[in-house]
Design a protein around this motif. Structure first.
Motif, PDB file in Angstrom:
ATOM      1  N   ALA A  39       3.464  75.332 -21.774  1.00  0.00           N
ATOM      2  CA  ALA A  39       3.549  73.982 -21.210  1.00  0.00           C
ATOM      3  C   ALA A  39       5.005  73.535 -21.078  1.00  0.00           C
ATOM      4  CB  ALA A  39       2.762  73.003 -22.081  1.00  0.00           C
ATOM      5  N   LEU A  40       5.805  73.778 -22.122  1.00  0.00           N
ATOM      6  CA  LEU A  40       7.215  73.393 -22.062  1.00  0.00           C
ATOM      7  C   LEU A  40       7.952  74.159 -20.970  1.00  0.00           C
ATOM      8  CD1 LEU A  40       8.089  73.168 -25.867  1.00  0.00           C
ATOM      9  CD2 LEU A  40       7.873  71.287 -24.238  1.00  0.00           C
ATOM     10  N   THR A  41       7.645  75.421 -20.823  1.00  0.00           N
ATOM     11  CA  THR A  41       8.286  76.228 -19.785  1.00  0.00           C
ATOM     12  C   THR A  41       7.911  75.729 -18.399  1.00  0.00           C
ATOM     13  OG1 THR A  41       8.257  78.133 -21.262  1.00  0.00           O
ATOM     14  CG2 THR A  41       8.592  78.590 -18.925  1.00  0.00           C
ATOM     15  N   SER A  42       6.638  75.390 -18.213  1.00  0.00           N
ATOM     16  CA  SER A  42       6.218  74.897 -16.899  1.00  0.00           C
ATOM     17  C   SER A  42       6.873  73.562 -16.572  1.00  0.00           C
ATOM     18  CB  SER A  42       4.696  74.789 -16.822  1.00  0.00           C
ATOM     19  OG  SER A  42       4.224  73.808 -17.712  1.00  0.00           O
ATOM     20  N   VAL A  43       7.012  72.682 -17.564  1.00  0.00           N
ATOM     21  CA  VAL A  43       7.690  71.401 -17.331  1.00  0.00           C
ATOM     22  C   VAL A  43       9.164  71.637 -17.001  1.00  0.00           C
ATOM     23  CG1 VAL A  43       8.469  69.273 -18.467  1.00  0.00           C
ATOM     24  CG2 VAL A  43       6.093  70.042 -18.723  1.00  0.00           C
ATOM     25  N   PHE A  44       9.802  72.541 -17.732  1.00  0.00           N
ATOM     26  CA  PHE A  44      11.202  72.849 -17.468  1.00  0.00           C
ATOM     27  C   PHE A  44      11.398  73.334 -16.035  1.00  0.00           C
ATOM     28  CE2 PHE A  44      14.456  76.195 -17.206  1.00  0.00           C
ATOM     29  CZ  PHE A  44      15.591  75.425 -17.462  1.00  0.00           C
ATOM     30  N   PHE A  45      10.590  74.307 -15.601  1.00  0.00           N
ATOM     31  CA  PHE A  45      10.761  74.838 -14.256  1.00  0.00           C
ATOM     32  C   PHE A  45      10.359  73.828 -13.181  1.00  0.00           C
ATOM     33  CE2 PHE A  45      10.890  79.009 -16.405  1.00  0.00           C
ATOM     34  CZ  PHE A  45      12.105  79.416 -15.897  1.00  0.00           C
ATOM     35  N   PHE A  46       9.426  72.937 -13.487  1.00  0.00           N
ATOM     36  CA  PHE A  46       9.098  71.864 -12.550  1.00  0.00           C
ATOM     37  C   PHE A  46      10.311  70.962 -12.345  1.00  0.00           C
ATOM     38  CE2 PHE A  46       7.848  67.422 -12.018  1.00  0.00           C
ATOM     39  CZ  PHE A  46       7.239  67.498 -10.772  1.00  0.00           C
ATOM     40  N   LEU A  47      10.966  70.601 -13.456  1.00  0.00           N
ATOM     41  CA  LEU A  47      12.139  69.722 -13.354  1.00  0.00           C
ATOM     42  C   LEU A  47      13.296  70.417 -12.636  1.00  0.00           C
ATOM     43  CD1 LEU A  47      12.026  68.051 -16.881  1.00  0.00           C
ATOM     44  CD2 LEU A  47      11.414  67.035 -14.673  1.00  0.00           C
ATOM     45  N   VAL A  48      13.513  71.705 -12.930  1.00  0.00           N
ATOM     46  CA  VAL A  48      14.574  72.439 -12.242  1.00  0.00           C
ATOM     47  C   VAL A  48      14.283  72.493 -10.749  1.00  0.00           C
ATOM     48  CG1 VAL A  48      15.606  74.735 -11.962  1.00  0.00           C
ATOM     49  CG2 VAL A  48      15.284  73.783 -14.245  1.00  0.00           C
ATOM     50  N   ASP A  49      13.042  72.764 -10.383  1.00  0.00           N
ATOM     51  CA  ASP A  49      12.650  72.802  -8.976  1.00  0.00           C
ATOM     52  C   ASP A  49      12.860  71.444  -8.310  1.00  0.00           C
ATOM     53  OD1 ASP A  49      11.312  74.140  -6.675  1.00  0.00           O
ATOM     54  OD2 ASP A  49       9.794  72.590  -7.057  1.00  0.00           O
ATOM     55  N   VAL A  51      15.020  69.068  -9.176  1.00  0.00           N
ATOM     56  CA  VAL A  51      16.455  68.818  -9.023  1.00  0.00           C
ATOM     57  C   VAL A  51      17.016  69.632  -7.864  1.00  0.00           C
ATOM     58  CG1 VAL A  51      18.708  69.177 -10.128  1.00  0.00           C
ATOM     59  CG2 VAL A  51      16.840  68.126 -11.413  1.00  0.00           C
ATOM     60  N   ILE A  52      16.642  70.892  -7.762  1.00  0.00           N
ATOM     61  CA  ILE A  52      17.141  71.729  -6.663  1.00  0.00           C
ATOM     62  C   ILE A  52      16.651  71.188  -5.326  1.00  0.00           C
ATOM     63  CG2 ILE A  52      16.947  74.018  -5.601  1.00  0.00           C
ATOM     64  CD1 ILE A  52      16.972  75.171  -8.461  1.00  0.00           C
ATOM     65  N   ARG A  53      15.378  70.788  -5.258  1.00  0.00           N
ATOM     66  CA  ARG A  53      14.846  70.254  -4.003  1.00  0.00           C
ATOM     67  C   ARG A  53      15.558  68.965  -3.607  1.00  0.00           C
ATOM     68  NH1 ARG A  53       9.451  67.628  -3.967  1.00  0.00           N
ATOM     69  NH2 ARG A  53       9.237  68.858  -5.853  1.00  0.00           N
ATOM     70  N   LEU A  54      15.765  68.074  -4.573  1.00  0.00           N
ATOM     71  CA  LEU A  54      16.468  66.822  -4.270  1.00  0.00           C
ATOM     72  C   LEU A  54      17.908  67.091  -3.850  1.00  0.00           C
ATOM     73  CD1 LEU A  54      15.165  64.478  -7.109  1.00  0.00           C
ATOM     74  CD2 LEU A  54      14.657  64.343  -4.665  1.00  0.00           C
ATOM     75  N   GLY A  55      18.562  68.035  -4.529  1.00  0.00           N
ATOM     76  CA  GLY A  55      19.937  68.370  -4.165  1.00  0.00           C
ATOM     77  C   GLY A  55      20.026  68.943  -2.764  1.00  0.00           C
ATOM     78  N   LEU A  56      19.125  69.844  -2.419  1.00  0.00           N
ATOM     79  CA  LEU A  56      19.154  70.439  -1.082  1.00  0.00           C
ATOM     80  C   LEU A  56      18.834  69.424   0.012  1.00  0.00           C
ATOM     81  CD1 LEU A  56      17.549  73.950  -1.619  1.00  0.00           C
ATOM     82  CD2 LEU A  56      19.893  73.419  -0.958  1.00  0.00           C
ATOM     83  N   THR A  57      17.859  68.558  -0.230  1.00  0.00           N
ATOM     84  CA  THR A  57      17.527  67.575   0.802  1.00  0.00           C
ATOM     85  C   THR A  57      18.681  66.590   0.987  1.00  0.00           C
ATOM     86  OG1 THR A  57      16.327  66.248  -0.835  1.00  0.00           O
ATOM     87  CG2 THR A  57      15.025  67.732   0.539  1.00  0.00           C
TER      88      THR A  57
END
Length: 64
Positions: A39-49, A51-57
């Motif tokens: 669960a912690l890993t999935s939350v971490f990768f969701f947040l990283v995704d 941030v990357i999506r917001l940065g790219l847009t």
């Protein structure tokens, strides 16, 4: 090198006797730890995704 099947069975039984078999509590604790870490890993990768999506847009100006 060919091994006698009877000797092989005896060796297998000897090795199995050395195995530490977990009790019910150990199984439950380690299972819970696996679920928590997943669960912690999935939350971490969701947040990283996110941030990357917001940065790219933002960089590409695709936000409307």
């Amino acid at each position: 090198m060919a091994t006698n099947p009877l000797k092989f069975i005896q060796q297998v039984r000897s090795e199995v006797a050395k195995v530490h078999w977990p009790n019910r509590r150990e199984v439950m604790v380690t299972t819970a730890m696996v679920f928590v870490m997943a669960a912690l890993t999935s939350v971490f990768f969701f947040l990283v995704d996110l941030v990357i999506r917001l940065g790219l847009t933002t960089i590409l100006g695709l936000s409307s």
